[in-house]
Motif scaffolding. Structure first.
Motif, PDB file in Angstrom:
ATOM      1  N   ALA A 181       0.820  -1.217   0.000  1.00 24.49           N
ATOM      2  CA  ALA A 181       0.000   0.000   0.000  1.00 24.49           C
ATOM      3  C   ALA A 181       0.845   1.255   0.000  1.00 24.49           C
ATOM      4  CB  ALA A 181      -0.937  -0.001   1.212  1.00 24.49           C
ATOM      5  N   GLY A 182       2.177   1.100   0.018  1.00 24.40           N
ATOM      6  CA  GLY A 182       3.063   2.249  -0.007  1.00 24.40           C
ATOM      7  C   GLY A 182       3.430   2.805   1.345  1.00 24.40           C
ATOM      8  N   ARG A 183       2.998   2.135   2.427  1.00 24.73           N
ATOM      9  CA  ARG A 183       3.333   2.602   3.773  1.00 24.73           C
ATOM     10  C   ARG A 183       4.743   2.154   4.145  1.00 24.73           C
ATOM     11  NH1 ARG A 183      -2.313   1.117   4.577  1.00 24.73           N
ATOM     12  NH2 ARG A 183      -1.606  -1.010   4.882  1.00 24.73           N
ATOM     13  N   GLU A 184       5.535   3.081   4.696  1.00 23.92           N
ATOM     14  CA  GLU A 184       6.892   2.734   5.101  1.00 23.92           C
ATOM     15  C   GLU A 184       6.852   1.818   6.323  1.00 23.92           C
ATOM     16  OE1 GLU A 184      10.831   4.923   6.886  1.00 23.92           O
ATOM     17  OE2 GLU A 184       9.723   5.960   5.284  1.00 23.92           O
ATOM     18  N   ILE A 185       7.538   0.700   6.229  1.00 27.62           N
ATOM     19  CA  ILE A 185       7.568  -0.284   7.314  1.00 27.62           C
ATOM     20  C   ILE A 185       8.831  -0.135   8.151  1.00 27.62           C
ATOM     21  CG2 ILE A 185       7.586  -2.752   7.862  1.00 27.62           C
ATOM     22  CD1 ILE A 185       4.929  -1.674   6.761  1.00 27.62           C
ATOM     23  N   ALA A 186       9.953   0.110   7.497  1.00 29.18           N
ATOM     24  CA  ALA A 186      11.221   0.185   8.235  1.00 29.18           C
ATOM     25  C   ALA A 186      12.229   0.994   7.427  1.00 29.18           C
ATOM     26  CB  ALA A 186      11.771  -1.220   8.506  1.00 29.18           C
ATOM     27  N   THR A 187      13.135   1.658   8.154  1.00 33.28           N
ATOM     28  CA  THR A 187      14.292   2.324   7.563  1.00 33.28           C
ATOM     29  C   THR A 187      15.527   1.553   8.022  1.00 33.28           C
ATOM     30  OG1 THR A 187      13.225   4.482   7.532  1.00 33.28           O
ATOM     31  CG2 THR A 187      15.625   4.446   7.428  1.00 33.28           C
ATOM     32  N   LEU A 188      16.188   0.906   7.092  1.00 36.39           N
ATOM     33  CA  LEU A 188      17.349   0.083   7.432  1.00 36.39           C
ATOM     34  C   LEU A 188      18.653   0.866   7.349  1.00 36.39           C
ATOM     35  CD1 LEU A 188      16.449  -3.241   5.569  1.00 36.39           C
ATOM     36  CD2 LEU A 188      15.802  -2.495   7.864  1.00 36.39           C
ATOM     37  N   VAL A 189      18.731   1.803   6.407  1.00 30.20           N
ATOM     38  CA  VAL A 189      19.930   2.621   6.241  1.00 30.20           C
ATOM     39  C   VAL A 189      19.473   4.043   5.951  1.00 30.20           C
ATOM     40  CG1 VAL A 189      22.075   2.977   4.960  1.00 30.20           C
ATOM     41  CG2 VAL A 189      21.198   0.650   5.288  1.00 30.20           C
ATOM     42  N   ASP A 190      20.117   5.019   6.563  1.00 29.17           N
ATOM     43  CA  ASP A 190      19.804   6.423   6.294  1.00 29.17           C
ATOM     44  C   ASP A 190      21.009   7.264   6.713  1.00 29.17           C
ATOM     45  OD1 ASP A 190      18.510   8.746   5.587  1.00 29.17           O
ATOM     46  OD2 ASP A 190      17.371   8.891   7.448  1.00 29.17           O
ATOM     47  N   GLY A 191      21.996   7.383   5.825  1.00 31.80           N
ATOM     48  CA  GLY A 191      23.191   8.131   6.183  1.00 31.80           C
ATOM     49  C   GLY A 191      24.292   7.978   5.144  1.00 31.80           C
ATOM     50  N   TRP A 192      25.395   8.605   5.431  1.00 30.26           N
ATOM     51  CA  TRP A 192      26.553   8.605   4.536  1.00 30.26           C
ATOM     52  C   TRP A 192      27.302   7.280   4.651  1.00 30.26           C
ATOM     53  CZ3 TRP A 192      27.830  11.852   0.740  1.00 30.26           C
ATOM     54  CH2 TRP A 192      29.115  11.758   0.193  1.00 30.26           C
ATOM     55  N   LYS A 193      27.597   6.660   3.507  1.00 28.31           N
ATOM     56  CA  LYS A 193      28.308   5.394   3.490  1.00 28.31           C
ATOM     57  C   LYS A 193      29.519   5.496   2.563  1.00 28.31           C
ATOM     58  CE  LYS A 193      25.503   3.186   6.202  1.00 28.31           C
ATOM     59  NZ  LYS A 193      25.923   2.750   7.552  1.00 28.31           N
ATOM     60  N   GLU A 194      30.607   4.890   2.988  1.00 26.01           N
ATOM     61  CA  GLU A 194      31.819   4.869   2.175  1.00 26.01           C
ATOM     62  C   GLU A 194      31.679   3.868   1.017  1.00 26.01           C
ATOM     63  OE1 GLU A 194      34.280   6.955   2.523  1.00 26.01           O
ATOM     64  OE2 GLU A 194      33.346   7.868   4.290  1.00 26.01           O
ATOM     65  N   ALA A 195      32.542   3.999   0.019  1.00 24.98           N
ATOM     66  CA  ALA A 195      32.541   3.043  -1.084  1.00 24.98           C
ATOM     67  C   ALA A 195      32.859   1.652  -0.558  1.00 24.98           C
ATOM     68  CB  ALA A 195      33.560   3.472  -2.131  1.00 24.98           C
ATOM     69  N   GLY A 196      32.319   0.639  -1.252  1.00 26.26           N
ATOM     70  CA  GLY A 196      32.595  -0.728  -0.856  1.00 26.26           C
ATOM     71  C   GLY A 196      31.335  -1.508  -0.568  1.00 26.26           C
ATOM     72  N   ALA A 197      31.508  -2.676   0.057  1.00 31.70           N
ATOM     73  CA  ALA A 197      30.400  -3.584   0.327  1.00 31.70           C
ATOM     74  C   ALA A 197      29.804  -3.318   1.710  1.00 31.70           C
ATOM     75  CB  ALA A 197      30.879  -5.030   0.224  1.00 31.70           C
ATOM     76  N   HIS A 198      28.493  -3.420   1.786  1.00 34.09           N
ATOM     77  CA  HIS A 198      27.764  -3.214   3.039  1.00 34.09           C
ATOM     78  C   HIS A 198      26.637  -4.239   3.122  1.00 34.09           C
ATOM     79  CE1 HIS A 198      29.617   0.829   3.463  1.00 34.09           C
ATOM     80  NE2 HIS A 198      29.538   0.831   2.136  1.00 34.09           N
ATOM     81  N   GLN A 199      26.171  -4.516   4.336  1.00 35.51           N
ATOM     82  CA  GLN A 199      25.017  -5.376   4.492  1.00 35.51           C
ATOM     83  C   GLN A 199      24.229  -4.978   5.721  1.00 35.51           C
ATOM     84  OE1 GLN A 199      26.985  -9.293   4.913  1.00 35.51           O
ATOM     85  NE2 GLN A 199      26.154  -9.377   6.997  1.00 35.51           N
ATOM     86  N   VAL A 200      22.921  -5.300   5.699  1.00 35.51           N
ATOM     87  CA  VAL A 200      22.041  -4.986   6.805  1.00 35.51           C
ATOM     88  C   VAL A 200      20.949  -6.046   6.859  1.00 35.51           C
ATOM     89  CG1 VAL A 200      20.605  -3.457   5.382  1.00 35.51           C
ATOM     90  CG2 VAL A 200      20.606  -3.176   7.859  1.00 35.51           C
ATOM     91  N   THR A 201      20.520  -6.392   8.066  1.00 35.22           N
ATOM     92  CA  THR A 201      19.514  -7.432   8.257  1.00 35.22           C
ATOM     93  C   THR A 201      18.134  -6.813   8.462  1.00 35.22           C
ATOM     94  OG1 THR A 201      21.124  -8.944   9.229  1.00 35.22           O
ATOM     95  CG2 THR A 201      18.809  -9.371   9.718  1.00 35.22           C
ATOM     96  N   PHE A 202      17.151  -7.381   7.801  1.00 34.73           N
ATOM     97  CA  PHE A 202      15.757  -6.976   7.984  1.00 34.73           C
ATOM     98  C   PHE A 202      15.025  -8.093   8.711  1.00 34.73           C
ATOM     99  CE2 PHE A 202      11.335  -7.075   6.253  1.00 34.73           C
ATOM    100  CZ  PHE A 202      10.864  -5.976   6.978  1.00 34.73           C
ATOM    101  N   ASP A 203      14.408  -7.752   9.860  1.00 36.81           N
ATOM    102  CA  ASP A 203      13.687  -8.728  10.682  1.00 36.81           C
ATOM    103  C   ASP A 203      12.193  -8.491  10.536  1.00 36.81           C
ATOM    104  OD1 ASP A 203      12.676 -10.432  12.558  1.00 36.81           O
ATOM    105  OD2 ASP A 203      13.928  -9.760  14.217  1.00 36.81           O
TER     106      ASP A 203
END
Length: 691
Positions: free
Chosen positions: A641-663
């Motif tokens: 329905a377009g409702r935001e459920i979660a914000t996993l990342v919100d900020g400045w990130k350096e180049a390279g690989a990143h990961q984050v878990t969604f529960d």
């Protein structure tokens, strides 16, 4: 005195939209279970009994007869949505209904969310020893003897969050919100309290409070609010605090309020202990004492990092103190007007004033000491006050420059300066300090600012912890965006305080009334800042019609190496329409030298990789993404329905690989959408939760 002419009230009242009244279901007496999405005609007073609960679905409309009340002894869950509110209104042909009353013993779990209240005659919401949650509600055009919008008493401590309280009136005190009694400690967060009026024919022991009144040992906590355009026929156009009450008020804008007597912005009396921190008290007006604040009758008030400017009164333009005990630490008092005490008027009161700036008062002197008992004034700056910095009976030696401080500037024996503070813009006004101001590091050496250097003078310290400092310079008056959307102009100012050129990544975003973040609205862009130079660029920020009403905070960021400088200012949205609140935030204006967005630097979708595994998943999954270049990154999860459920990342990130878990443990099975944004690149996809 008439209240100042503001456009807030008419615009805000438009948020109560005409309702498509279909067939009405008559109800009366005890209620429990579920009220579905339809229109209900209340035949008589209704109530939720002890140990019962009632849930009201989004879209329901409750139409009340004359003076009818809705009493809650059990639990009430009236939870609408941003697009489908729940309405509490007078029936057709009815002038005023009664009130929604949470009685002693009402369930602490009761919630009012996305509800709209209008036309009540005995406060829209009454809390009697009931600590409920009131969030994202619009409370307008209600009346009462005390607390036209919300009344709290008998140790009630409701959470009032992200609400719009406007156009309400009280015969006595607290036009918008009234809290009274020991243990009554409402928490009022991120609310817009505007265009309310009090003392419309009566007095009341609370002595006023057009927007908000705390009385009889109440201790509300107010944070992140905008209190504007309120009026009182007596004291405290914005806020009145009385009789041993102990409120804590922080990060709040108190602007454009008025009082026929004293305390245009704030009035404090009778043994109260009130604290204000990181607040702005501006553009308020009183016919008597204290355009910004008035303290009387043994009030103890502590102000830290408070900006008091543009207020007017007959006596004490910024602050009037009579038989009370104020402490001002790291405050700026500037550009207020009064024929007697343009900045401060102190009578029979011990004043403590330190690390502060009193400047730019065109009449009435900077500080008038009228029968003042004593004063401790140290490490302040008094500049541009006419006809004199001090009058009356100032402490001996105050303002007589006989010494030199650690910066090599002339000062009196107490470390006080008489030098131009070098505000960013005195005319706008913007009372933050420029690099090179004599107020930088001019405080007590053992009293440190957050950057670890000696205290600066005034409400704003110059951040020396980052090589590049960013400032957002807004227009002089607090910003209001119409319900239909609009835009505002501001200036980004970036200063390199080092001896070498710096490369800075610059971006902006905004915090909405519900504390979510939209953006980046600008950038990130990269800019080269020469050694010791300041770059200024005029920008224009669009705000969409779908952005919800309430107080916002606009943020700017500049990252140079491992250090990031931040700045922000508040603005208000006066209404909203249905739609995507996250879209339409266009930003335009003067470019930065050698600036380029990440996309223009060659950052294409092929350069950003995103994988979500496992998919389908239960109950968690991992999002892995790779960036070619450093960038501002947001990763958000939405339902279908377009409702935001979660914000996993919100900020400045350096180049390279990143990961984050969604529960997804707390979510239902179904399809969810992920959206990764980095610079100008957006990648989205679907993932399936199977339980």
């Amino acid at each position: 005195m008439k209240p100042p002419a503001h456009l807030l009230l008419p615009a805000l009242l438009l948020m109560i939209l005409p309702l498509p009244l279909t067939a009405q279901v008559p109800i009366s007496g005890p209620l429990s279970g579920l009220l579905a999405d339809t229109t209900y005609q209340i035949l008589d007073s209704i109530y939720v009994d002890y140990d019962d609960s009632l849930t009201i679905e989004p879209g329901a409309v409750l139409l009340f007869p004359d003076s009818s009340k809705f009493r809650v002894y059990g639990d009430l869950f009236a939870v609408g949505t941003s697009r489908d509110s729940i309405y509490f209104l007078p029936d057709s042909g009815v002038t005023r209904w009664g009130s929604l009353i949470f009685q002693v013993g009402a369930g602490r779990e009761s919630v009012l969310s996305y509800c709209r209240f209008s036309g009540a005659c005995a406060s829209a919401i009454n809390c009697y020893q009931a600590s409920i949650t009131i969030t994202h509600c619009t409370i307008s055009d209600n009346q009462a003897n005390w607390g036209g919008g919300i009344y709290c008493s008998q140790a009630s401590s409701p959470l009032i969050s992200a609400c719009v309280v406007t156009g309400n009136q009280s015969f006595n005190n607290g036009g918008g919100i009234y809290s009274t009694g020991f243990g009554t400690d409402p928490v009022i967060v991120n609310c817009l309290i505007a265009g309310n009026a009090s003392n419309q024919g009566g007095g009341g022991s609370g002595r006023g409070g057009g927007g908000l009144c705390a009385n009889h040992q109440a201790s509300p906590v107010v944070s992140g609010c905008v209190i504007t355009g309120n009026h009182c026929n007596e004291n405290g156009g914005g806020i009145s605090i009385n009789d041993n009450s102990h409120p804590q008020i922080s990060q709040t804008l108190i602007w454009g309020n008025s009082a026929d007597s004293s305390g245009g912005g704030v009035f404090v009396s009778y043994w109260c202990n009130a604290s204000f921190s990181n607040c702005e008290i501006a553009g308020n007006q009183a016919d008597g004492f204290g355009g910004g604040l008035c303290l009387v009758d043994s009030a103890n008030v502590f102000l830290q990092r408070v900006e008091i400017w543009g207020d007017t009164a007959q006596t004490g333009g910024g602050l009037a103190v009579l038989a009370s005990r104020p402490t001002l630490d790291r405050c700026t008092v500037a550009g207020n007007r009064s024929p007697a005490g343009g900045g401060l008027y102190i009578s029979s009161s011990p004043l403590t004033l330190q690390h502060s700036v009193v400047a730019g008062h065109p009449e009435g002197d900077g500080v008038v000491f009228a029968a003042s008992d004593s004063a401790l004034i140290s490490h302040c700056d008094f500049w541009g006050n006419l006809p004199a910095a001090f009058s009356g009976n100032p402490p001996e030696g105050l303002g007589i420059l006989t010494a030199v401080n650690a910066n090599g500037d002339s000062c009196d024996a107490f470390g006080n300066l008489a030098a131009d503070p070098l505000f960013v813009s005195a005319g706008m006004p913007d009372h933050r300090l420029q690099w090179g101001s004599p107020c930088v590091d001019a405080g007590l050496p053992d009293s440190l600012d957050p950057d670890g250097t000696a205290a600066d003078l005034g409400a704003f310290c110059f951040d020396q912890g980052a090589p590049v400092r960013l400032l957002l310079v807004r227009p002089g008056t607090p910003l209001q965006v119409p319900a239909a959307g609009g835009s505002f102009d501001y200036t980004i100012q970036v200063t390199n305080i080092t001896a070498a050129a710096q490369t800075a990544a610059i971006w902006c975003d905004a915090t909405l009334p519900d504390s979510s973040t939209v953006g980046p609205t600008l950038g990130p862009v990269t800019a080269q800042v020469p050694a010791g130079a300041t770059l200024s660029r005029l920008r224009s920020q669009a705000v969409p019609a779908a952005a919800p009403p309430g107080p916002y905070v606009y943020h700017g960021h500049a990252a140079a190496g491992a250090d990031t400088s931040h700045d922000s200012f508040p603005f208000v949205k006066l209404g909203g329409t249905d739609g995507d609140a996250g879209g339409g935030w266009a930003n335009a204006g003067e470019p930065f030298p050698r600036a380029a967005t990440a996309a223009k630097d060659g950052f294409t979708p092929a350069d950003m990789r995103l994988a979500v595994h496992p998919n389908p998943f239960n109950p968690s999954t991992v999002a892995r993404y790779e960036l070619r270049d450093a960038s501002y990154v947001s990763l958000r999860i939405y339902d279908t329905a377009g409702r935001e459920i979660a914000t996993l990342v919100d900020g400045w990130k350096e180049a390279g690989a990143h990961q984050v878990t969604f529960d997804g443990s707390d979510l239902a099975s179904g399809v969810y959408v992920y959206r990764l944004a980095a610079g100008a690149t957006v990648v989205s996809g679907k993932m399936v939760l199977v339980k």
